[in-house]
Scaffold this motif. Structure first.
Motif, PDB file in Angstrom:
ATOM      1  N   ASP A 162      29.890 -16.889  13.274  1.00 29.34           N
ATOM      2  CA  ASP A 162      29.925 -17.519  12.186  1.00 29.34           C
ATOM      3  C   ASP A 162      28.669 -16.925  11.185  1.00 29.34           C
ATOM      4  OD1 ASP A 162      32.156 -18.822  12.805  1.00 29.34           O
ATOM      5  OD2 ASP A 162      30.833 -20.543  13.523  1.00 29.34           O
ATOM      6  N   ARG A 163      27.580 -16.889  11.903  1.00 28.71           N
ATOM      7  CA  ARG A 163      26.314 -16.561  11.104  1.00 28.71           C
ATOM      8  C   ARG A 163      26.499 -14.795  10.751  1.00 28.71           C
ATOM      9  NH1 ARG A 163      23.451 -18.657  15.533  1.00 28.71           N
ATOM     10  NH2 ARG A 163      22.876 -20.987  15.068  1.00 28.71           N
ATOM     11  N   MET A 164      27.042 -14.095  11.481  1.00 26.20           N
ATOM     12  CA  MET A 164      27.208 -12.828  11.026  1.00 26.20           C
ATOM     13  C   MET A 164      28.063 -12.550   9.934  1.00 26.20           C
ATOM     14  SD  MET A 164      25.418 -10.487  13.031  1.00 26.20           S
ATOM     15  CE  MET A 164      26.419  -8.951  12.925  1.00 26.20           C
ATOM     16  N   GLN A 165      29.169 -13.266  10.055  1.00 29.35           N
ATOM     17  CA  GLN A 165      30.228 -13.603   9.072  1.00 29.35           C
ATOM     18  C   GLN A 165      29.811 -13.717   7.720  1.00 29.35           C
ATOM     19  OE1 GLN A 165      33.566 -16.010   9.744  1.00 29.35           O
ATOM     20  NE2 GLN A 165      34.631 -15.204   7.974  1.00 29.35           N
ATOM     21  N   LYS A 166      28.848 -14.960   7.620  1.00 24.32           N
ATOM     22  CA  LYS A 166      28.017 -15.304   6.416  1.00 24.32           C
ATOM     23  C   LYS A 166      27.293 -14.145   5.846  1.00 24.32           C
ATOM     24  CE  LYS A 166      28.173 -20.330   7.530  1.00 24.32           C
ATOM     25  NZ  LYS A 166      27.557 -21.334   7.782  1.00 24.32           N
ATOM     26  N   LEU A 226      29.499 -25.357  32.495  1.00 28.71           N
ATOM     27  CA  LEU A 226      28.663 -25.695  31.376  1.00 28.71           C
ATOM     28  C   LEU A 226      28.030 -24.862  30.669  1.00 28.71           C
ATOM     29  CD1 LEU A 226      27.629 -29.261  32.615  1.00 28.71           C
ATOM     30  CD2 LEU A 226      29.296 -28.511  31.319  1.00 28.71           C
ATOM     31  N   GLU A 227      27.337 -23.996  31.522  1.00 28.28           N
ATOM     32  CA  GLU A 227      26.343 -22.966  30.803  1.00 28.28           C
ATOM     33  C   GLU A 227      27.364 -21.835  30.062  1.00 28.28           C
ATOM     34  OE1 GLU A 227      24.093 -21.161  33.886  1.00 28.28           O
ATOM     35  OE2 GLU A 227      22.623 -22.710  34.073  1.00 28.28           O
ATOM     36  N   ILE A 228      28.177 -21.469  30.580  1.00 33.45           N
ATOM     37  CA  ILE A 228      29.463 -20.512  30.381  1.00 33.45           C
ATOM     38  C   ILE A 228      29.915 -21.112  28.947  1.00 33.45           C
ATOM     39  CG2 ILE A 228      31.626 -19.515  30.413  1.00 33.45           C
ATOM     40  CD1 ILE A 228      30.804 -18.927  33.264  1.00 33.45           C
ATOM     41  N   LYS A 229      30.234 -22.424  29.191  1.00 31.67           N
ATOM     42  CA  LYS A 229      30.926 -23.126  27.746  1.00 31.67           C
ATOM     43  C   LYS A 229      29.683 -23.049  26.500  1.00 31.67           C
ATOM     44  CE  LYS A 229      32.782 -27.447  26.322  1.00 31.67           C
ATOM     45  NZ  LYS A 229      33.308 -28.808  26.678  1.00 31.67           N
ATOM     46  N   GLY A 230      28.527 -23.151  27.063  1.00 33.39           N
ATOM     47  CA  GLY A 230      27.417 -23.253  26.062  1.00 33.39           C
ATOM     48  C   GLY A 230      27.422 -21.864  25.517  1.00 33.39           C
ATOM     49  N   ILE A 231      27.571 -20.719  26.311  1.00 38.86           N
ATOM     50  CA  ILE A 231      27.268 -19.491  26.101  1.00 38.86           C
ATOM     51  C   ILE A 231      28.676 -19.045  24.999  1.00 38.86           C
ATOM     52  CG2 ILE A 231      27.451 -17.158  26.445  1.00 38.86           C
ATOM     53  CD1 ILE A 231      26.124 -17.798  29.239  1.00 38.86           C
ATOM     54  N   ILE A 232      29.321 -19.516  25.298  1.00 40.17           N
ATOM     55  CA  ILE A 232      30.770 -19.342  24.436  1.00 40.17           C
ATOM     56  C   ILE A 232      30.554 -19.997  22.891  1.00 40.17           C
ATOM     57  CG2 ILE A 232      33.272 -19.846  23.924  1.00 40.17           C
ATOM     58  CD1 ILE A 232      33.531 -19.551  26.993  1.00 40.17           C
ATOM     59  N   HIS A 233      30.031 -21.192  22.972  1.00 38.61           N
ATOM     60  CA  HIS A 233      29.801 -22.013  21.811  1.00 38.61           C
ATOM     61  C   HIS A 233      28.523 -21.054  21.023  1.00 38.61           C
ATOM     62  CE1 HIS A 233      29.129 -25.151  19.217  1.00 38.61           C
ATOM     63  NE2 HIS A 233      27.711 -25.307  19.299  1.00 38.61           N
ATOM     64  N   ASN A 234      27.466 -20.585  21.631  1.00 42.36           N
ATOM     65  CA  ASN A 234      26.571 -19.937  20.866  1.00 42.36           C
ATOM     66  C   ASN A 234      27.116 -18.316  20.256  1.00 42.36           C
ATOM     67  OD1 ASN A 234      24.558 -21.605  21.694  1.00 42.36           O
ATOM     68  ND2 ASN A 234      24.063 -20.550  23.559  1.00 42.36           N
ATOM     69  N   LEU A 235      28.069 -17.884  21.013  1.00 39.90           N
ATOM     70  CA  LEU A 235      28.696 -16.654  20.482  1.00 39.90           C
ATOM     71  C   LEU A 235      29.497 -16.894  19.270  1.00 39.90           C
ATOM     72  CD1 LEU A 235      29.919 -15.031  23.813  1.00 39.90           C
ATOM     73  CD2 LEU A 235      27.965 -14.109  21.970  1.00 39.90           C
TER      74      LEU A 235
END
Length: 332
Positions: free
Chosen positions: A247-251, A233-242
């Motif tokens: 998306d923020r870096m793209q904006k 679950l933590e890895i899944k959260g990390i992937i979601h944060n990445l």
């Protein structure tokens, strides 16, 4: 002239023998047509009777049991064959019996063969209709055989052409059959493919062993991830944060691109400062004046500290700062 007694005797014997022969012939004909016994009739419908005629025999399991009474043409594809059967056969013939038309020997007349059914059907009754089966006639067989022979001849001709082309070395197969070098190269290619397949199989087996060993090891990262659902679950959260950060870096990149484009096109103060040299020179002179004013202000403040009117105040401020510094050292 009067007849003698011998002639009369001969005439009597001839009449008696003729009468006897006539009676015997009538009996045989009547027996063949079942005229002197109890009979019953049954029906069978065929599409083609193959030359069957009235008075032809009807056989049940190879035994003559009756004759054909009548043949009625109902329409262009339905022929009703009425059979006269001996009454004593009613106990043996069942309703599921099958009627077929065959020949009595190779060149004999046509007959109706009745074959017993496989099940335990009901006993047949007078006027019942049994199942019929139309066999392929000799003419149809000859026609089919003729077509088959023509097809075989065409096939033989095509095979002969293919064989001749192969012998001449034409086409891929012909080259393979006649070119030994190509055959050797093909054999080596197949051997290399087999070796590559074997190596790939061995590599996959080794990878499988490594993966299974890593999965079975409790200290490996893969084993921990496979067993610890919380880590998953933590890895899944990390992937979601990445993904969110991406998306923020793209904006942000899009915004910076728009700002740079605006500066390059002459919008805003930065483009004005970068292109107006006079303003830059004025700004540089202003900054120089500010620095000089700051230096003079520092000199005035230093002279103001040594003035006899304000010297006591600045000493008092210096003592208080020293006391505050000592207290901070003591606390630390």
């Amino acid at each position: 002239m009067e007849r003698t007694s011998l002639e009369k005797l001969r005439l009597g014997i001839f009449v008696i023998l003729g009468t006897a022969l006539l009676v015997i012939a009538a009996y045989l004909i009547g027996n063949r047509q079942n005229m002197f016994g109890n009979t019953f009739t049954i029906h069978a419908v065929f599409k083609n009777v193959n030359g069957l005629q009235k008075a032809n025999n009807v056989r049940y399991s190879g035994i003559n049991v009756g004759t054909v009474k009548d043949i009625v043409m109902e329409n262009d594809s339905t022929i009703d064959v009425i059979m006269l059967i001996q009454e004593n056969m009613m106990e043996h013939i069942k309703k599921d019996a099958i009627a077929t038309i065959g020949s009595d020997g190779l060149v004999g007349s046509m007959i109706v063969n009745i074959v017993p059914g496989e099940g335990l059907g009901e006993k047949i009754k007078s006027g019942d209709q049994i199942i019929s089966y139309s066999r392929i006639g000799a003419e149809d067989m000859m026609s089919t055989l003729n077509v088959t022979t023509e097809n075989a001849a065409l096939l033989t001709a095509d095979l002969l052409k293919v064989t001749s082309a192969l012998n001449r070395g034409e086409g891929t197969l012909g080259r393979l059959l006649n070119d030994t070098l190509m055959a050797n190269n093909l054999e080596k290619t197949i051997l290399n493919l087999k070796l590559a397949s074997a190596n790939a199989s061995n590599t996959l087996n080794e990878v499988n062993k490594l993966v299974m060993a890593a999965a079975n090891s409790e200290n490996s990262v893969f084993g921990v991830l496979m067993r610890d659902s919380l880590a998953g679950l933590e890895i899944k959260g990390i992937i979601h944060n990445l993904e969110s950060a991406s998306d923020r870096m793209q904006k942000l990149t899009i915004n910076l691109d728009s700002i740079v484009t605006g500066i390059a096109e002459g919008d805003g103060a930065l483009n004005y400062l970068s292109k107006d040299t006079i303003f830059v020179q004025r700004l540089e002179a202003t900054m120089k004046n500010i620095e000089e004013g700051t230096a003079k202000f520092n000199e005035n403040m230093e002279a103001f500290k040594h003035n006899f009117l304000t010297r006591g105040y600045f000493k008092k401020m210096a003592k208080e700062e020293a006391k505050a510094a000592k207290k901070e050292k003591v606390k630390n």
